[in-house]
Design a protein around this motif. Structure first.
Motif, PDB file in Angstrom:
ATOM      1  N   UNK A 165     -36.587  80.176  23.368  1.00  0.00           N
ATOM      2  CA  UNK A 165     -35.996  79.834  22.069  1.00  0.00           C
ATOM      3  C   UNK A 165     -34.470  79.792  22.170  1.00  0.00           C
ATOM      4  N   UNK A 166     -33.868  80.815  22.749  1.00  0.00           N
ATOM      5  CA  UNK A 166     -32.408  80.855  22.809  1.00  0.00           C
ATOM      6  C   UNK A 166     -31.853  79.840  23.806  1.00  0.00           C
ATOM      7  N   UNK A 167     -32.617  79.501  24.853  1.00  0.00           N
ATOM      8  CA  UNK A 167     -32.192  78.423  25.756  1.00  0.00           C
ATOM      9  C   UNK A 167     -32.145  77.093  25.000  1.00  0.00           C
ATOM     10  N   UNK A 168     -33.210  76.814  24.232  1.00  0.00           N
ATOM     11  CA  UNK A 168     -33.256  75.571  23.454  1.00  0.00           C
ATOM     12  C   UNK A 168     -32.154  75.555  22.403  1.00  0.00           C
ATOM     13  N   UNK A 169     -31.879  76.716  21.824  1.00  0.00           N
ATOM     14  CA  UNK A 169     -30.818  76.820  20.817  1.00  0.00           C
ATOM     15  C   UNK A 169     -29.464  76.492  21.424  1.00  0.00           C
ATOM     16  N   UNK A 170     -29.161  77.078  22.589  1.00  0.00           N
ATOM     17  CA  UNK A 170     -27.876  76.829  23.242  1.00  0.00           C
ATOM     18  C   UNK A 170     -27.710  75.349  23.601  1.00  0.00           C
ATOM     19  N   UNK A 171     -28.825  74.721  23.983  1.00  0.00           N
ATOM     20  CA  UNK A 171     -28.771  73.313  24.415  1.00  0.00           C
ATOM     21  C   UNK A 171     -28.839  72.338  23.246  1.00  0.00           C
ATOM     22  N   UNK A 172     -29.056  72.852  22.027  1.00  0.00           N
ATOM     23  CA  UNK A 172     -29.189  71.967  20.884  1.00  0.00           C
ATOM     24  C   UNK A 172     -30.433  71.100  20.967  1.00  0.00           C
TER      25      UNK A 172
ATOM     26  N   UNK B  24     -28.850  87.443   5.575  1.00  0.00           N
ATOM     27  CA  UNK B  24     -28.327  88.521   4.735  1.00  0.00           C
ATOM     28  C   UNK B  24     -26.813  88.578   4.931  1.00  0.00           C
ATOM     29  N   UNK B  25     -26.100  88.010   3.938  1.00  0.00           N
ATOM     30  CA  UNK B  25     -24.645  88.074   3.972  1.00  0.00           C
ATOM     31  C   UNK B  25     -24.079  89.007   2.918  1.00  0.00           C
ATOM     32  N   UNK B  26     -24.926  89.409   1.967  1.00  0.00           N
ATOM     33  CA  UNK B  26     -24.502  90.346   0.934  1.00  0.00           C
ATOM     34  C   UNK B  26     -23.340  89.852   0.087  1.00  0.00           C
ATOM     35  N   UNK B  27     -23.111  88.545   0.072  1.00  0.00           N
ATOM     36  CA  UNK B  27     -21.975  88.004  -0.674  1.00  0.00           C
ATOM     37  C   UNK B  27     -20.651  88.198   0.040  1.00  0.00           C
ATOM     38  N   UNK B  28     -20.696  88.734   1.271  1.00  0.00           N
ATOM     39  CA  UNK B  28     -19.459  89.029   2.001  1.00  0.00           C
ATOM     40  C   UNK B  28     -19.284  88.158   3.238  1.00  0.00           C
ATOM     41  N   UNK B  29     -20.224  87.228   3.436  1.00  0.00           N
ATOM     42  CA  UNK B  29     -20.168  86.323   4.578  1.00  0.00           C
ATOM     43  C   UNK B  29     -20.984  85.086   4.232  1.00  0.00           C
ATOM     44  N   UNK B  30     -20.747  83.965   4.919  1.00  0.00           N
ATOM     45  CA  UNK B  30     -21.527  82.756   4.639  1.00  0.00           C
ATOM     46  C   UNK B  30     -23.008  83.009   4.896  1.00  0.00           C
ATOM     47  N   UNK B  31     -23.863  82.502   4.020  1.00  0.00           N
ATOM     48  CA  UNK B  31     -25.308  82.643   4.218  1.00  0.00           C
ATOM     49  C   UNK B  31     -25.997  81.488   3.514  1.00  0.00           C
ATOM     50  N   UNK B  32     -27.238  81.224   3.924  1.00  0.00           N
ATOM     51  CA  UNK B  32     -28.001  80.172   3.266  1.00  0.00           C
ATOM     52  C   UNK B  32     -28.341  80.618   1.853  1.00  0.00           C
ATOM     53  N   UNK B  33     -28.292  79.667   0.920  1.00  0.00           N
ATOM     54  CA  UNK B  33     -28.561  79.995  -0.486  1.00  0.00           C
ATOM     55  C   UNK B  33     -29.987  80.491  -0.667  1.00  0.00           C
ATOM     56  N   UNK B  34     -30.888  79.959   0.136  1.00  0.00           N
ATOM     57  CA  UNK B  34     -32.293  80.390   0.075  1.00  0.00           C
ATOM     58  C   UNK B  34     -32.897  80.264   1.458  1.00  0.00           C
ATOM     59  N   UNK B  35     -34.100  80.755   1.619  1.00  0.00           N
ATOM     60  CA  UNK B  35     -34.762  80.670   2.919  1.00  0.00           C
ATOM     61  C   UNK B  35     -34.953  79.217   3.332  1.00  0.00           C
ATOM     62  N   UNK B  36     -34.775  78.939   4.611  1.00  0.00           N
ATOM     63  CA  UNK B  36     -35.071  77.614   5.172  1.00  0.00           C
ATOM     64  C   UNK B  36     -36.482  77.693   5.736  1.00  0.00           C
ATOM     65  N   UNK B  37     -37.347  76.783   5.315  1.00  0.00           N
ATOM     66  CA  UNK B  37     -38.766  76.874   5.630  1.00  0.00           C
ATOM     67  C   UNK B  37     -39.236  75.623   6.366  1.00  0.00           C
ATOM     68  N   UNK B  38     -40.054  75.833   7.401  1.00  0.00           N
ATOM     69  CA  UNK B  38     -40.646  74.720   8.140  1.00  0.00           C
ATOM     70  C   UNK B  38     -39.944  74.470   9.457  1.00  0.00           C
ATOM     71  N   UNK B  39     -40.698  74.110  10.501  1.00  0.00           N
ATOM     72  CA  UNK B  39     -40.115  73.962  11.841  1.00  0.00           C
ATOM     73  C   UNK B  39     -39.054  72.869  11.937  1.00  0.00           C
ATOM     74  N   UNK B  40     -39.239  71.753  11.226  1.00  0.00           N
ATOM     75  CA  UNK B  40     -38.267  70.663  11.330  1.00  0.00           C
ATOM     76  C   UNK B  40     -36.923  71.069  10.725  1.00  0.00           C
ATOM     77  N   UNK B  41     -36.958  71.643   9.507  1.00  0.00           N
ATOM     78  CA  UNK B  41     -35.717  72.038   8.835  1.00  0.00           C
ATOM     79  C   UNK B  41     -35.006  73.155   9.599  1.00  0.00           C
TER      80      UNK B  41
ATOM     81  N   UNK C 294     -35.300  73.923  12.862  1.00  0.00           N
ATOM     82  CA  UNK C 294     -34.790  73.422  14.144  1.00  0.00           C
ATOM     83  C   UNK C 294     -33.511  72.619  13.940  1.00  0.00           C
ATOM     84  N   UNK C 295     -33.471  71.791  12.895  1.00  0.00           N
ATOM     85  CA  UNK C 295     -32.281  70.967  12.653  1.00  0.00           C
ATOM     86  C   UNK C 295     -31.088  71.816  12.196  1.00  0.00           C
ATOM     87  N   UNK C 296     -31.368  72.838  11.392  1.00  0.00           N
ATOM     88  CA  UNK C 296     -30.289  73.727  10.979  1.00  0.00           C
ATOM     89  C   UNK C 296     -29.691  74.453  12.191  1.00  0.00           C
ATOM     90  N   UNK C 297     -30.557  74.936  13.065  1.00  0.00           N
ATOM     91  CA  UNK C 297     -30.088  75.664  14.246  1.00  0.00           C
ATOM     92  C   UNK C 297     -29.272  74.757  15.172  1.00  0.00           C
TER      93      UNK C 297
END
Length: 322
Positions: A180-187, A205-222, A224-227
């Motif tokens: 997983x992390x190899x694929x992540x590094x390679x995009x 979990x950013x607690x309002x103190x760091x950038x975070x997704x507004x809601x959970x990202x669901x599904x392998x396509x979404x 994978x593309x976000x990563x």
């Protein structure tokens, strides 16, 4: 004069005391404070108890219950999803029960414990995780043995309803996480997609103190593309991915160019696929790991790099119709 034997007894039990407190509280800093307060009470106790282990476990359990009760209000007001503070190493070791201890430490298990009352949580941790007898548990939570048995039954029922399951083979989990992390590094979108479950969730979990997704990202396509959208710009500004066990499960730390901690990833793996990706990026929850990066500044820098990259790419293609 300091009683060295008393100090030695406490230090021998410190890993157990911290591990109890952390599982009840889900916070490294609060668990360390509970253990320190237990030491102060142990040091000032005029007589030796029959069982040092039972005495200190009871003290740290009561302290943790008190802290948890006050923390409930803060957690209800928390901005976005609340996750436990990531723990890289559990100081309490029991080779015969290492798998059980590791699973009880996972983000999934600790989040499930959040559904229990403070008393149920303490009883479950002492009984199911650390195998304490009901007489010692009753003393720790100041309830009768019969009441503790009822609390244990209720807690076990709640936990069994949503108990997280993980791959039995630790080596298989680590190998999948490595891919997983190899694929992540390679995009590698396709490489990531094939490792993700059909209903995979990525939550931050950013607690309002760091950038975070507004809601959970669901599904392998979404997911994978976000990563992969993160990979190139963060790589260009020097962010590195450092695979690491996080809360007993495969995961990683992300560090900036100066080695400061940006966030921690934890992976839930089952049936040869990644079910959940949790990212803890709230700086208040990362300080115990080391110096913390400025997530806002890094995100702005990465976005700027991405915009510049897109502009260069458009420039190479030329105007439409050319």
């Amino acid at each position: 004069m300091k009683d060295t034997s008393r100090t030695e007894e406490f230090e021998e039990l410190r890993p157990l005391l911290f591990s109890i407190a952390y599982r009840i509280l889900g916070s490294v800093s609060e668990a360390e404070d509970a253990v320190q307060e237990a030491w102060l009470r142990w040091e000032s106790t005029p007589t030796r108890p029959a069982s040092t282990k039972a005495f200190l476990s009871a003290v740290v359990t009561r302290l943790s219950i008190d802290v948890l009760r006050s923390a409930r209000v803060r957690r209800e007001e928390y901005v976005g999803p609340w996750f436990p503070e990531p723990l890289l190493e559990d100081p309490y070791e029991d080779p015969e029960r290492s798998a059980e201890l590791s699973d009880s430490l996972s983000m999934a298990a600790l989040l499930l414990l959040e559904r229990l009352s403070p008393l149920e949580r303490a009883v479950f941790v002492l009984r199911e995780v650390f195998g304490f007898g009901f007489s010692d548990i009753a003393s720790a939570v100041d309830r009768s043995e019969a009441a503790c048995r009822q609390l244990a039954v209720r807690a076990r029922r709640h936990m069994d309803e949503g108990r997280p399951r993980f791959e039995a083979d630790r080596k298989e989990r680590e190998e999948l996480a490595g891919r997983f992390f190899d694929a992540f590094r390679e995009g590698d979108v396709d490489g990531l997609r094939e490792l993700l479950a059909a209903d995979v969730h990525m939550v931050g979990d950013g607690g309002g103190k760091a950038p975070q997704w507004a809601r959970a990202i669901v599904g392998p396509d979404k997911v994978a593309r976000m990563l992969t959208a993160m990979t190139e710009p963060f790589h260009r500004i020097g962010v590195v991915v450092e695979p690491h066990r996080v809360n007993g499960q495969p995961g990683a730390l992300f560090r900036d160019r100066d080695g400061r901690v940006l966030n921690a990833f934890s992976l839930d793996i089952l049936d040869g696929q990644i079910q959940t990706i949790r990212s803890v990026i709230n700086p208040d929850k990362l300080g115990h790991i080391g110096p913390v990066a400025d997530a806002w500044a890094l995100t702005h820098e990465a976005l700027r790099v991405r915009r510049e990259q897109s502009a260069r790419s458009r420039g190479r293609r030329g105007p439409r119709g050319a």
